[in-house]
Design a protein around this motif. Structure first.
Motif, PDB file in Angstrom:
ATOM      1  N   ARG A  65       0.926  -1.284   0.047  1.00  0.00           N
ATOM      2  CA  ARG A  65       0.105  -0.192   0.067  1.00  0.00           C
ATOM      3  C   ARG A  65       0.877   1.250  -0.118  1.00  0.00           C
ATOM      4  O   ARG A  65       0.558   2.279  -0.811  1.00  0.00           O
ATOM      5  N   VAL A  66       1.993   1.197   0.659  1.00  0.00           N
ATOM      6  CA  VAL A  66       2.873   2.446   0.577  1.00  0.00           C
ATOM      7  C   VAL A  66       3.411   2.494  -0.901  1.00  0.00           C
ATOM      8  O   VAL A  66       3.611   3.567  -0.971  1.00  0.00           O
ATOM      9  N   GLN A  67       3.795   1.547  -1.356  1.00  0.00           N
ATOM     10  CA  GLN A  67       4.420   1.529  -2.582  1.00  0.00           C
ATOM     11  C   GLN A  67       3.364   2.067  -3.700  1.00  0.00           C
ATOM     12  O   GLN A  67       3.592   2.673  -4.701  1.00  0.00           O
ATOM     13  N   GLN A  68       1.947   1.509  -3.512  1.00  0.00           N
ATOM     14  CA  GLN A  68       1.035   2.105  -4.530  1.00  0.00           C
ATOM     15  C   GLN A  68       0.882   3.710  -4.233  1.00  0.00           C
ATOM     16  O   GLN A  68       0.706   4.311  -5.212  1.00  0.00           O
ATOM     17  N   LEU A  69       0.960   4.150  -2.940  1.00  0.00           N
ATOM     18  CA  LEU A  69       0.686   5.593  -2.922  1.00  0.00           C
ATOM     19  C   LEU A  69       1.816   6.383  -3.419  1.00  0.00           C
ATOM     20  O   LEU A  69       1.738   7.460  -4.082  1.00  0.00           O
ATOM     21  N   GLN A  70       3.192   5.595  -3.316  1.00  0.00           N
ATOM     22  CA  GLN A  70       4.393   6.432  -3.895  1.00  0.00           C
ATOM     23  C   GLN A  70       4.284   6.197  -5.476  1.00  0.00           C
ATOM     24  O   GLN A  70       4.742   7.375  -5.955  1.00  0.00           O
ATOM     25  N   ASP A  71       3.843   4.948  -6.037  1.00  0.00           N
ATOM     26  CA  ASP A  71       3.812   5.119  -7.197  1.00  0.00           C
ATOM     27  C   ASP A  71       2.779   6.166  -7.902  1.00  0.00           C
ATOM     28  O   ASP A  71       2.802   6.652  -9.075  1.00  0.00           O
ATOM     29  N   ALA A  72       1.616   6.451  -7.063  1.00  0.00           N
ATOM     30  CA  ALA A  72       0.607   7.565  -7.459  1.00  0.00           C
ATOM     31  C   ALA A  72       1.125   8.728  -7.412  1.00  0.00           C
ATOM     32  O   ALA A  72       0.406   9.792  -7.463  1.00  0.00           O
TER      33      ALA A  72
END
Length: 152
Positions: A65-72
């Motif tokens: 979830r942290v990675q998804q936020l960073q990718d966004a």
């Protein structure tokens, strides 16, 4: 010490609640958006999130979830975004400093050249004024008068 299924479920609820708070950006002082802070906020030992421990799947979910936020393009930890902003600002300032230094260097070289040319021209003028050659057709000009500024 073993925990019951009800305790495990309650711990998972606490972990998920802490996970949601951290991902919303509600990071406690001295913490970050990481497993250590997640464990502290959930009231668990950090080692419960690693290896074959009971909450390892929640650690991977949190990291995803942290990675998804960073990718966004979002960062749940405001310090991380501040660090990135300051790094880019530092790069811009370094570039400006390098440009200013190169400009100063160019101008000092130009100044040195201009002073050398002026000195050479002055020497040539003094030489020409000092000894006129009688064989040339040069008219000698009167010396310049100094202006007196002030009352007459």
């Amino acid at each position: 010490m073993r925990i019951t299924a009800a305790q495990r479920i309650q711990n998972e609820y606490r972990i998920r609640a802490a996970m949601d708070r951290l991902l919303r950006g509600e990071i406690p002082p001295g913490g970050g958006c990481d497993i250590k802070t997640l464990a502290r906020e959930a009231g668990l030992d950090r080692t419960a999130f690693y290896g074959s421990r009971p909450y390892a799947h929640l650690r991977t979910e949190f990291e995803q979830r942290v990675q998804q936020l960073q990718d966004a393009g979002q960062t749940p930890d405001p310090r991380t975004s501040q660090i990135e902003r300051l790094k880019s600002e530092l790069d811009k300032l370094r570039n400006r400093l390098n440009q200013a230094n190169s400009t100063v260097e160019e101008l000092s070289v130009f100044r040195t050249q201009a002073l050398a040319r002026l000195a050479a021209q002055h020497e040539e003028i003094l030489r020409l004024r000092a000894a006129p050659d009688p064989n040339t057709n040069i008219t000698r000009l009167p010396p310049t008068r100094q202006k007196i500024i002030g009352p007459c």
